[in-house]
Write a protein that holds these residues in place. Structure first.
Motif, PDB file in Angstrom:
ATOM      1  N   LEU A  12       0.837  -1.194   0.000  1.00  0.00           N
ATOM      2  CA  LEU A  12       0.000   0.000   0.000  1.00  0.00           C
ATOM      3  C   LEU A  12       0.873   1.245   0.000  1.00  0.00           C
ATOM      4  CD1 LEU A  12      -2.654  -1.003   2.715  1.00  0.00           C
ATOM      5  CD2 LEU A  12      -2.656  -1.520   0.254  1.00  0.00           C
ATOM      6  N   GLY A  13       0.430   2.276  -0.709  1.00  0.00           N
ATOM      7  CA  GLY A  13       1.164   3.539  -0.768  1.00  0.00           C
ATOM      8  C   GLY A  13       0.318   4.685  -0.260  1.00  0.00           C
ATOM      9  N   VAL A  14       0.939   5.622   0.434  1.00  0.00           N
ATOM     10  CA  VAL A  14       0.248   6.818   0.925  1.00  0.00           C
ATOM     11  C   VAL A  14       1.106   8.033   0.595  1.00  0.00           C
ATOM     12  CG1 VAL A  14      -0.626   8.050   2.938  1.00  0.00           C
ATOM     13  CG2 VAL A  14      -0.914   5.566   2.785  1.00  0.00           C
ATOM     14  N   LEU A  15       0.497   9.010  -0.060  1.00  0.00           N
ATOM     15  CA  LEU A  15       1.184  10.242  -0.432  1.00  0.00           C
ATOM     16  C   LEU A  15       0.545  11.414   0.312  1.00  0.00           C
ATOM     17  CD1 LEU A  15       3.243  11.780  -2.155  1.00  0.00           C
ATOM     18  CD2 LEU A  15       1.513  11.906  -3.974  1.00  0.00           C
ATOM     19  N   LEU A  16       1.313  12.027   1.208  1.00  0.00           N
ATOM     20  CA  LEU A  16       0.848  13.180   1.972  1.00  0.00           C
ATOM     21  C   LEU A  16       1.605  14.429   1.531  1.00  0.00           C
ATOM     22  CD1 LEU A  16       0.702  11.553   5.532  1.00  0.00           C
ATOM     23  CD2 LEU A  16      -1.128  11.727   3.820  1.00  0.00           C
ATOM     24  N   GLN A  17       1.166  15.571   2.041  1.00  0.00           N
ATOM     25  CA  GLN A  17       1.832  16.814   1.679  1.00  0.00           C
ATOM     26  C   GLN A  17       2.994  17.100   2.633  1.00  0.00           C
ATOM     27  OE1 GLN A  17      -0.997  19.959   0.966  1.00  0.00           O
ATOM     28  NE2 GLN A  17      -2.008  18.827  -0.658  1.00  0.00           N
ATOM     29  N   ARG A  18       3.454  18.296   2.674  1.00  0.00           N
ATOM     30  CA  ARG A  18       4.732  18.674   3.279  1.00  0.00           C
ATOM     31  C   ARG A  18       4.958  18.079   4.676  1.00  0.00           C
ATOM     32  NH1 ARG A  18       3.485  24.512   1.132  1.00  0.00           N
ATOM     33  NH2 ARG A  18       4.593  24.473  -0.858  1.00  0.00           N
ATOM     34  N   SER A  19       6.108  17.433   4.837  1.00  0.00           N
ATOM     35  CA  SER A  19       6.461  16.847   6.127  1.00  0.00           C
ATOM     36  C   SER A  19       6.790  17.915   7.166  1.00  0.00           C
ATOM     37  CB  SER A  19       7.658  15.909   5.976  1.00  0.00           C
ATOM     38  OG  SER A  19       8.783  16.607   5.475  1.00  0.00           O
ATOM     39  N   PHE A  39       0.604  18.488  11.153  1.00  0.00           N
ATOM     40  CA  PHE A  39      -0.567  17.666  10.872  1.00  0.00           C
ATOM     41  C   PHE A  39      -0.214  16.467  10.003  1.00  0.00           C
ATOM     42  CE2 PHE A  39      -3.952  16.695   7.765  1.00  0.00           C
ATOM     43  CZ  PHE A  39      -4.867  16.113   8.626  1.00  0.00           C
ATOM     44  N   TYR A  40       0.545  16.695   8.942  1.00  0.00           N
ATOM     45  CA  TYR A  40       0.874  15.585   8.041  1.00  0.00           C
ATOM     46  C   TYR A  40       1.878  14.625   8.671  1.00  0.00           C
ATOM     47  CZ  TYR A  40      -1.815  17.784   4.372  1.00  0.00           C
ATOM     48  OH  TYR A  40      -2.847  18.305   3.640  1.00  0.00           O
ATOM     49  N   ALA A  90       2.430   9.221  10.863  1.00  0.00           N
ATOM     50  CA  ALA A  90       2.777   8.308  11.952  1.00  0.00           C
ATOM     51  C   ALA A  90       1.583   7.450  12.342  1.00  0.00           C
ATOM     52  CB  ALA A  90       3.274   9.103  13.152  1.00  0.00           C
ATOM     53  N   ALA A  91       0.392   8.040  12.366  1.00  0.00           N
ATOM     54  CA  ALA A  91      -0.807   7.282  12.730  1.00  0.00           C
ATOM     55  C   ALA A  91      -1.145   6.237  11.676  1.00  0.00           C
ATOM     56  CB  ALA A  91      -1.987   8.241  12.926  1.00  0.00           C
ATOM     57  N   ILE A  92      -0.966   6.566  10.394  1.00  0.00           N
ATOM     58  CA  ILE A  92      -1.241   5.604   9.324  1.00  0.00           C
ATOM     59  C   ILE A  92      -0.248   4.449   9.378  1.00  0.00           C
ATOM     60  CG2 ILE A  92      -1.171   5.286   6.816  1.00  0.00           C
ATOM     61  CD1 ILE A  92      -2.421   8.065   6.540  1.00  0.00           C
ATOM     62  N   ALA A  93       1.009   4.754   9.629  1.00  0.00           N
ATOM     63  CA  ALA A  93       2.017   3.688   9.739  1.00  0.00           C
ATOM     64  C   ALA A  93       1.681   2.753  10.892  1.00  0.00           C
ATOM     65  CB  ALA A  93       3.402   4.301   9.938  1.00  0.00           C
ATOM     66  N   GLU A  94       1.223   3.311  11.989  1.00  0.00           N
ATOM     67  CA  GLU A  94       0.849   2.492  13.146  1.00  0.00           C
ATOM     68  C   GLU A  94      -0.378   1.643  12.834  1.00  0.00           C
ATOM     69  OE1 GLU A  94      -0.567   3.490  17.670  1.00  0.00           O
ATOM     70  OE2 GLU A  94       1.171   4.571  16.898  1.00  0.00           O
ATOM     71  N   ALA A  95      -1.351   2.224  12.134  1.00  0.00           N
ATOM     72  CA  ALA A  95      -2.554   1.475  11.777  1.00  0.00           C
ATOM     73  C   ALA A  95      -2.237   0.336  10.817  1.00  0.00           C
ATOM     74  CB  ALA A  95      -3.586   2.421  11.156  1.00  0.00           C
ATOM     75  N   ALA A  96      -1.299   0.556   9.915  1.00  0.00           N
ATOM     76  CA  ALA A  96      -0.891  -0.501   8.982  1.00  0.00           C
ATOM     77  C   ALA A  96      -0.218  -1.651   9.720  1.00  0.00           C
ATOM     78  CB  ALA A  96       0.054   0.066   7.924  1.00  0.00           C
TER      79      ALA A  96
END
Length: 342
Positions: free
Chosen positions: A66-73, A77-78, A83-89
């Motif tokens: 799975l891939g996730v593309l977010l905006q500016r690190s 918020f991003y 971090a929350a998405i990585a933990e959920a995965a």
């Protein structure tokens, strides 16, 4: 108290000792429900080999890319969402998820479109935060045509193909912010509005809901034209300073997009006014501090853990549904914070 043994685990799980040994050494030979039962029992009794069991079970499971593309690190918020998405995965039950999480610093449509195509080539399903633009829509269709489903996060996107969505009901976000101004402002007047970009559809929908509330309930307010911050704190600060200079009778500020830290800095620099209301977006350290010191009156925020779980679950559903499956739409409630609740 002695350490639980394999026979203890077998009794707790209601299986034989040989079954526990097969879970540890030959997990592919054990039915999934039995493996799950042994794992749950190991967690319950504090079995010393819990990590070994988890590793053995995961080794027999299919891997989902799975891939996730977010905006500016650089934006809190991003970073927090990533971090929350990585933990959920990592915590997603009964599946191995290989997550590619990337942040995009250059938000021009050309760069966003190029990165979407690149991520789609390396993943089986992708989730993206992106502006609405024809180049982006073309990139989405390129990825969809290769059989890779796409989930739009935060703001919905449109293209020729079906795109799933996970996020808030942005119309309600805008109306809730307007309700707050209506109830908190003593004397109705002008309200300034900041958006990250006119091409981010969630913020356009926020503004639309915001204006619709006042048309329906209180026409005494004047809603100024929204000013784009381009997700930049420096630009947001300049806009707010100019608003305060050009409109000394400004009674409030709605920050519905990026650049909230710049807006906070500009508001702190002005003389304190008890009759001024500012509503912002997303709770993190800077906005929490601004609530506490009275710079912000209210924050509307994504519930981060719920958002992350729904993102991974929707990606998995989209992947398993295949090319002909319809789009999934997942909306959930938002959190509201005030100076008295943080």
């Amino acid at each position: 108290m002695k350490r639980p043994t394999i026979p203890d685990l077998a009794r707790a799980a209601g299986v034989s000792v040989s079954t526990v040994n097969r879970v540890l050494n030959q997990p592919e030979s054990v039915r999934p429900p039995t493996k799950d039962r042994v794992l749950a029992a190991a967690e319950e009794i504090g079995f010393y080999g819990l990590g070994t069991i988890e590793h053995a079970i995961k080794s027999t499971q299919a891997t989902h890319r799975l891939g996730v593309l977010l905006q500016r690190s650089s934006r809190s918020f991003y970073r927090d969402l990533g971090a929350a998405i990585a933990e959920a995965a990592e915590a997603y039950p009964a599946h191995n998820i290989e997550l590619t999480l990337e942040f995009l610093e250059d938000l021009t449509p050309e760069k966003v479109a190029s990165h979407i195509v690149s991520l789609g080539e390396r993943s089986e399903a992708i989730a993206i935060v992106a502006p609405q633009h024809q180049l982006v829509a073309d990139a989405i269709d390129t990825v969809l045509d290769k059989g890779v489903p796409i989930v739009s996060l935060i703001g919905p996107l449109t293209a020729k193909g079906n795109i799933s969505f996970v996020g808030l009901d942005n119309w309600k976000v805008g109306r809730t912010a307007a309700w707050a101004f209506d109830k908190m402002v003593r004397d109705p007047g002008k309200i300034g509005v900041l958006v990250g970009s006119h091409r981010l559809r969630n913020q356009e929908m926020n503004e639309s809901g915001f204006r619709s509330y006042f048309r329906e309930h209180n026409a005494s307010f004047t809603i100024l034209e929204p000013l784009p911050t381009y997700e930049s704190a420096a630009v947001a600060r300049e806009h707010v300073e100019k608003l305060l200079t050009d409109h000394p009778d400004l009674c409030g500020l709605y920050i519905s997009g990026g650049g909230v830290t710049g807006a906070i800095a500009a508001l702190r620099a002005m003389p304190k006014r008890d009759d001024f209301v500012a509503v912002g977006y997303e709770l993190f350290d800077d906005t929490r501090a601004a609530l506490i010191d009275g710079t912000l009156s209210m924050i509307i925020s994504h519930p981060m853990e719920r958002f992350a779980r729904e993102t991974i679950a929707t990606l998995m559903k989209a992947k398993s549904g295949g090319r002909d499956a319809g789009a999934h739409r997942v909306t959930f409630g938002f959190d509201i914070y005030t100076p008295e609740s943080v």
